[in-house]
Design a protein around this motif. Sequence first.
Motif, PDB file in Angstrom:
ATOM      1  N   GLY A 319      43.268  20.765  -0.895  1.00 34.75           N
ATOM      2  CA  GLY A 319      43.054  21.172  -2.273  1.00 34.75           C
ATOM      3  C   GLY A 319      42.105  20.229  -2.975  1.00 34.75           C
ATOM      4  O   GLY A 319      40.976  20.039  -2.529  1.00 34.75           O
ATOM      5  N   ALA A 320      42.583  19.591  -4.045  1.00 36.54           N
ATOM      6  CA  ALA A 320      41.704  18.730  -4.835  1.00 36.54           C
ATOM      7  C   ALA A 320      41.351  17.451  -4.092  1.00 36.54           C
ATOM      8  O   ALA A 320      40.249  16.928  -4.229  1.00 36.54           O
ATOM      9  CB  ALA A 320      42.372  18.378  -6.168  1.00 36.54           C
ATOM     10  N   GLY A 321      42.273  16.945  -3.272  1.00 35.87           N
ATOM     11  CA  GLY A 321      41.983  15.722  -2.521  1.00 35.87           C
ATOM     12  C   GLY A 321      41.205  16.021  -1.263  1.00 35.87           C
ATOM     13  O   GLY A 321      40.850  17.161  -0.986  1.00 35.87           O
ATOM     14  N   GLU A 322      40.893  14.987  -0.513  1.00 36.64           N
ATOM     15  CA  GLU A 322      40.225  15.237   0.756  1.00 36.64           C
ATOM     16  C   GLU A 322      40.607  14.197   1.792  1.00 36.64           C
ATOM     17  O   GLU A 322      40.967  13.073   1.470  1.00 36.64           O
ATOM     18  CB  GLU A 322      38.714  15.291   0.566  1.00 36.64           C
ATOM     19  N   LEU A 323      40.516  14.617   3.065  1.00 40.97           N
ATOM     20  CA  LEU A 323      40.794  13.722   4.179  1.00 40.97           C
ATOM     21  C   LEU A 323      39.501  13.008   4.564  1.00 40.97           C
ATOM     22  O   LEU A 323      38.428  13.565   4.388  1.00 40.97           O
ATOM     23  CB  LEU A 323      41.255  14.536   5.396  1.00 40.97           C
ATOM     24  N   PRO A 324      39.598  11.787   5.098  1.00 43.70           N
ATOM     25  CA  PRO A 324      38.384  11.205   5.659  1.00 43.70           C
ATOM     26  C   PRO A 324      37.981  11.992   6.903  1.00 43.70           C
ATOM     27  O   PRO A 324      38.845  12.369   7.702  1.00 43.70           O
ATOM     28  CB  PRO A 324      38.796   9.769   6.023  1.00 43.70           C
ATOM     29  N   VAL A 325      36.676  12.240   7.046  1.00 44.00           N
ATOM     30  CA  VAL A 325      36.224  13.113   8.135  1.00 44.00           C
ATOM     31  C   VAL A 325      36.531  12.486   9.500  1.00 44.00           C
ATOM     32  O   VAL A 325      36.763  13.194  10.482  1.00 44.00           O
ATOM     33  CB  VAL A 325      34.732  13.451   7.975  1.00 44.00           C
ATOM     34  N   GLY A 326      36.571  11.150   9.531  1.00 43.69           N
ATOM     35  CA  GLY A 326      36.884  10.468  10.800  1.00 43.69           C
ATOM     36  C   GLY A 326      38.266  10.850  11.303  1.00 43.69           C
ATOM     37  O   GLY A 326      38.485  10.964  12.508  1.00 43.69           O
ATOM     38  N   ALA A 327      39.200  11.072  10.358  1.00 44.21           N
ATOM     39  CA  ALA A 327      40.551  11.465  10.761  1.00 44.21           C
ATOM     40  C   ALA A 327      40.518  12.854  11.385  1.00 44.21           C
ATOM     41  O   ALA A 327      41.197  13.117  12.377  1.00 44.21           O
ATOM     42  CB  ALA A 327      41.480  11.436   9.556  1.00 44.21           C
ATOM     43  N   VAL A 328      39.712  13.750  10.806  1.00 44.07           N
ATOM     44  CA  VAL A 328      39.623  15.115  11.337  1.00 44.07           C
ATOM     45  C   VAL A 328      39.016  15.099  12.741  1.00 44.07           C
ATOM     46  O   VAL A 328      39.557  15.698  13.678  1.00 44.07           O
ATOM     47  CB  VAL A 328      38.779  16.020  10.405  1.00 44.07           C
ATOM     48  N   THR A 329      37.888  14.366  12.909  1.00 43.03           N
ATOM     49  CA  THR A 329      37.259  14.360  14.239  1.00 43.03           C
ATOM     50  C   THR A 329      38.174  13.699  15.261  1.00 43.03           C
ATOM     51  O   THR A 329      38.216  14.125  16.409  1.00 43.03           O
ATOM     52  CB  THR A 329      35.904  13.638  14.227  1.00 43.03           C
ATOM     53  N   ALA A 330      38.908  12.669  14.854  1.00 49.17           N
ATOM     54  CA  ALA A 330      39.801  11.996  15.804  1.00 49.17           C
ATOM     55  C   ALA A 330      40.935  12.920  16.211  1.00 49.17           C
ATOM     56  O   ALA A 330      41.337  12.956  17.369  1.00 49.17           O
ATOM     57  CB  ALA A 330      40.355  10.715  15.197  1.00 49.17           C
ATOM     58  N   MET A 331      41.450  13.705  15.225  1.00 46.71           N
ATOM     59  CA  MET A 331      42.542  14.612  15.568  1.00 46.71           C
ATOM     60  C   MET A 331      42.070  15.731  16.474  1.00 46.71           C
ATOM     61  O   MET A 331      42.817  16.221  17.310  1.00 46.71           O
ATOM     62  CB  MET A 331      43.177  15.178  14.298  1.00 46.71           C
ATOM     63  N   LEU A 332      40.809  16.145  16.315  1.00 48.66           N
ATOM     64  CA  LEU A 332      40.268  17.169  17.206  1.00 48.66           C
ATOM     65  C   LEU A 332      39.852  16.550  18.541  1.00 48.66           C
ATOM     66  O   LEU A 332      40.059  17.116  19.603  1.00 48.66           O
ATOM     67  CB  LEU A 332      39.031  17.838  16.580  1.00 48.66           C
ATOM     68  N   GLY A 333      39.250  15.360  18.454  1.00 49.66           N
ATOM     69  CA  GLY A 333      38.622  14.770  19.636  1.00 49.66           C
ATOM     70  C   GLY A 333      39.581  14.023  20.538  1.00 49.66           C
ATOM     71  O   GLY A 333      39.391  13.998  21.746  1.00 49.66           O
ATOM     72  N   GLY A 334      40.618  13.411  19.956  1.00 48.31           N
ATOM     73  CA  GLY A 334      41.562  12.639  20.758  1.00 48.31           C
ATOM     74  C   GLY A 334      42.180  13.457  21.884  1.00 48.31           C
ATOM     75  O   GLY A 334      42.082  13.078  23.050  1.00 48.31           O
ATOM     76  N   PRO A 335      42.808  14.588  21.522  1.00 46.42           N
ATOM     77  CA  PRO A 335      43.386  15.420  22.585  1.00 46.42           C
ATOM     78  C   PRO A 335      42.338  15.865  23.595  1.00 46.42           C
ATOM     79  O   PRO A 335      42.597  15.921  24.796  1.00 46.42           O
ATOM     80  CB  PRO A 335      43.948  16.630  21.825  1.00 46.42           C
ATOM     81  N   PHE A 336      41.129  16.149  23.124  1.00 45.10           N
ATOM     82  CA  PHE A 336      40.053  16.559  24.022  1.00 45.10           C
ATOM     83  C   PHE A 336      39.737  15.448  25.025  1.00 45.10           C
ATOM     84  O   PHE A 336      39.553  15.686  26.215  1.00 45.10           O
ATOM     85  CB  PHE A 336      38.803  16.906  23.206  1.00 45.10           C
ATOM     86  N   PHE A 337      39.681  14.219  24.529  1.00 44.94           N
ATOM     87  CA  PHE A 337      39.424  13.063  25.384  1.00 44.94           C
ATOM     88  C   PHE A 337      40.481  12.973  26.485  1.00 44.94           C
ATOM     89  O   PHE A 337      40.171  12.792  27.657  1.00 44.94           O
ATOM     90  CB  PHE A 337      39.429  11.791  24.527  1.00 44.94           C
ATOM     91  N   LEU A 338      41.751  13.143  26.082  1.00 45.92           N
ATOM     92  CA  LEU A 338      42.835  13.036  27.061  1.00 45.92           C
ATOM     93  C   LEU A 338      42.743  14.145  28.107  1.00 45.92           C
ATOM     94  O   LEU A 338      42.924  13.909  29.299  1.00 45.92           O
ATOM     95  CB  LEU A 338      44.194  13.087  26.348  1.00 45.92           C
ATOM     96  N   TRP A 339      42.423  15.353  27.640  1.00 44.04           N
ATOM     97  CA  TRP A 339      42.280  16.477  28.561  1.00 44.04           C
ATOM     98  C   TRP A 339      41.160  16.189  29.570  1.00 44.04           C
ATOM     99  O   TRP A 339      41.281  16.408  30.768  1.00 44.04           O
ATOM    100  CB  TRP A 339      41.978  17.758  27.776  1.00 44.04           C
TER     101      TRP A 339
END
Lengths: 351, 260
Positions: A319-339
């Motif tokens: 909504g009005a706030g926002e997440l740091p983009v690094g957190a989003v890429t890490a959440m998407l990329g971390g599992p990918f790295f493990l796979w």
Amino acid sequence: MVSGAQVIVESVGFWRSTPVASRHKLVRVLALLAIFLLASIVISLWTGYQPITWASLRTDEMTRSIFFRLRLPRMMMAAIIGATLACVGAALQALFRNPLAEPLTLGVSGGGALGASLAIAFGWGARVAGMPVVFIAAFAGALASISIVYRLAKAGSMVVPGSLLLAGIVINLVANAGVLTMQYTVDQTRSLQILRWLVGALDVVGFSVIWQMLVFLIPGWVVLLFVSRDLNLLAVDEQSAASLGVNVPRVERTVYLVSSLLVGVTVAVGGSIGFVGLVVPHIARLLFGQDTRFALPSSLLIGASFLMLADALARSVMGAGELPVGAVTAMLGGPFFLWLMHRQQRFSVLQ
Amino acid sequence: MTILEARNVEFGYCPGAAAVLSASIAVESGTLTAVIGSNGSGKSTLIRVVAGLLQPWSGGVFYRGRNLLDQKPQSLARQLAYVPQNASIAFPFTALEVVLTGRAPYHSRFQLENAEDQRIAMNALDQVGIAHLAHRRVTELSGGERQMVTVARALAQQPECLLLDEPSSSLDLKHRSALIRLLLDLRERKGLTVLMITHDLMLLEPGFDHVFALRCGRIAASGPPQQVITGDILVEVYDDAFIRTSRVNRQVCVWSQVHR
């Protein structure tokens, strides 16, 4: 096992059907990616807490200001940082013949962040020549860490893949600890500035920083594209590459220098945004085949789209706030790295 | 005519510890030459110096009378191809993609391979007998098949002179002989010159013209196979008193006795 990625690959199999590199294929690939990039730009510009319409953009001064002073620069920032990290990732993976290499896992981002925060802590960025000084400091940090990692991983004439990643990750941890220490010891405003480096954020006002970055980034991209043929030969096999006429030490030096510069500049502004450099080159290779001469330019374009979309997600989920983009890429990329790591075990890359 | 020559080359990986000591070899054009020796005797180091991949501490390597250092790497790569011992390929390139990299010396850096290159690459795969694997990923091939892919890559370079580092180490009986037949055939038809490291002492005769035997980084023996592949010389080269040889119908048999 049929994974989602494979389904995507099968459905675009048409693009891989040409068995060898051809100019035709390259043009088609780049055209497809350009369309995807345009779509990402539109999505990115129209995503945000403040809804923007054509009508309000033409009439409302406030909306115009949001659009031109905040959203457009931020979109561009995401695009150039994403493009840079992805093509550096593609280059490093080919250079080290290691599918798990990227600026973060090789410690380049960490070193860059440490260099940048040192510059901030001493107040160099605000005084002398502004942003470029922070860029240079980040470049020096990135270069120092990649040379340490390389020295540690080199055993005789070969680079041990496991040591490379371990050394990189440890350097990254140490650098992050350094940044944290500095964040605790310097004064409040600088402390907040430094905090950004730990996760990565893209908030920017106006275009001046973007122009300053592009002065460094564009030549870097060009150099990496210039050596992409040599990198492709290196990705196949180092000794064969040397016997095919590639000056291996020179290409290595070039890629170290340019990668450090590119990562240093992006880290100085956006912080260490992880996993873009890892995930994107793999997507590029899954879609268009292993050839680095395709993977590198494709990564540049996919990387831009990837980080724009990740940032759009980061800005919209709360909504009005926002997440740091690094957190989003890490959440998407971390599992990918493990796979990926799981998959790579079969080829015993981590010996 | 001597096409490839190493004069008194010395090289080591650490300062003070030379792996190759003042070795001189000369390879005649259109001949098959073998390099033999025990493990760690400096064979691979020597061939890598000769291929121009390592720069000798002293001495020099000459291709057609010109020092390798004075030649452009790209034009040299059109004449001199090198097959490394074990190319471990980390990315799932297809066999054809790997073989096509052999065409790189014929193109500028922004040129992509054309239909002619593809024909040459397919032909190279066909010559080593693995055309059916062209579109398979090299990461999924067996060790022997991968070795054939690397040989095909070197053939796609269309070199005058081919340097091979134990190309048959993971090949089966049939493919070992097939590889040597192919090299003999290429010498016949194209005048190819071959310098090959091998442990297959029984396959050198007839066919090979010359053998260099290395021991502790020095050339211990040199001459036609009939002179070098003999009990007396091999006992010394391999430092093994149990080596025996016997010759039956132009074919040589070499073994080291297990039961003493």
